[in-house]
Write a protein that holds these residues in place. Structure first.
Motif: not given
Length: 239
Positions: A36-45
């Motif tokens: 599993v690759i967990v992406l960083d939070p996407l601010e503003g979305h």
């Protein structure tokens, strides 16, 4: 997260509890044999954790969607960057719109839900892109629920878990169908991963029906994602 799009009347999500539920989801995918690759939070979305809507991935290609909700269109660039090391990416173009939650791939056939988020042009673009790799596709109008996979999911090679409105749909006639009771419609969004079924917790009638498949079942609490119209398939892209 609470600033995302929802039609639910279940109240705002608890962020801390949502993080705990997400961690349990990642752990469950690992138990099913996935890396599993967990992406960083996407601010503003605030809807960006529902990564399934931003792309459709097959063994041959990644198709970057053009989400049907205007506030979500900015999510696709980060998803494309994450997928680029693994697949060639092609993009759905305006005026076509499509959400990955409307796309169900079974073998070499793809069902594409026509919903408030996915229009006929987006479905055609996706179908044409996949046809080049030998896939066939069927458009299916979605009259109820946010996405097609809110109501129809594969739980076996030839078996679908479906909600009552799709029980007699002619496009699904070639499959064995397990019909979810109206009181447990949310459980229709159950995820098949490497011979395991991950289903939302506390839906005993649906669990009993699925046990007849003799497939290992993992139950997860997804209460906070449900408040934002999300489910188990929404939270990951599997490939």
């Amino acid at each position: 997260m609470a600033a995302g799009i929802t039609t639910s009347a279940l109240g705002p999500p608890d962020y801390k509890k949502a993080l705990e539920q997400f961690d349990a989801y990642v752990e469950a995918l690992g138990k099913c044999g996935l890396s599993v690759i967990v992406l960083d939070p996407l601010e503003g979305h605030p809807d960006a954790h529902f990564v399934e809507d931003a792309a459709v991935v097959t063994p041959e290609i990644a198709i970057i969607t053009n989400p049907g909700a205007a506030s979500r269109k900015g999510e696709v660039t980060s998803i494309a960057a994450a997928l680029k090391p693994f697949r060639k990416c092609v993009w759905i173009q305006t005026p076509g719109t499509i959400d990955g939650g409307d796309v169900l791939t079974i073998g070499r056939h793809v069902f594409i839900g026509l919903s408030d988020r996915t229009n006929a042009d987006g479905a055609r673009q996706l179908g044409d892109a996949l046809a080049g790799f030998g896939y066939t596709w069927t458009p299916v109008p979605v009259a109820a629920g946010l996405h097609f996979k809110s109501s129809v999911n594969a739980v076996g090679r030839d078996t679908l878990l479906i909600t009552q409105p799709f029980a007699a749909h002619p496009a699904l006639a070639g499959f064995d169908r397990i019909v979810v009771s109206p009181q447990e419609e949310y459980a229709g969004n159950t995820l098949l991963v490497n011979g395991h079924l991950i289903m939302p917790a506390d839906f005993p009638d649906t669990r009993q029906k699925l046990q007849a498949l003799e497939t290992p079942i993992i139950e997860l609490d997804t209460s906070e994602f449900r408040k934002m119209d999300g489910g188990l398939t929404c939270l990951s892209l599997r490939f």
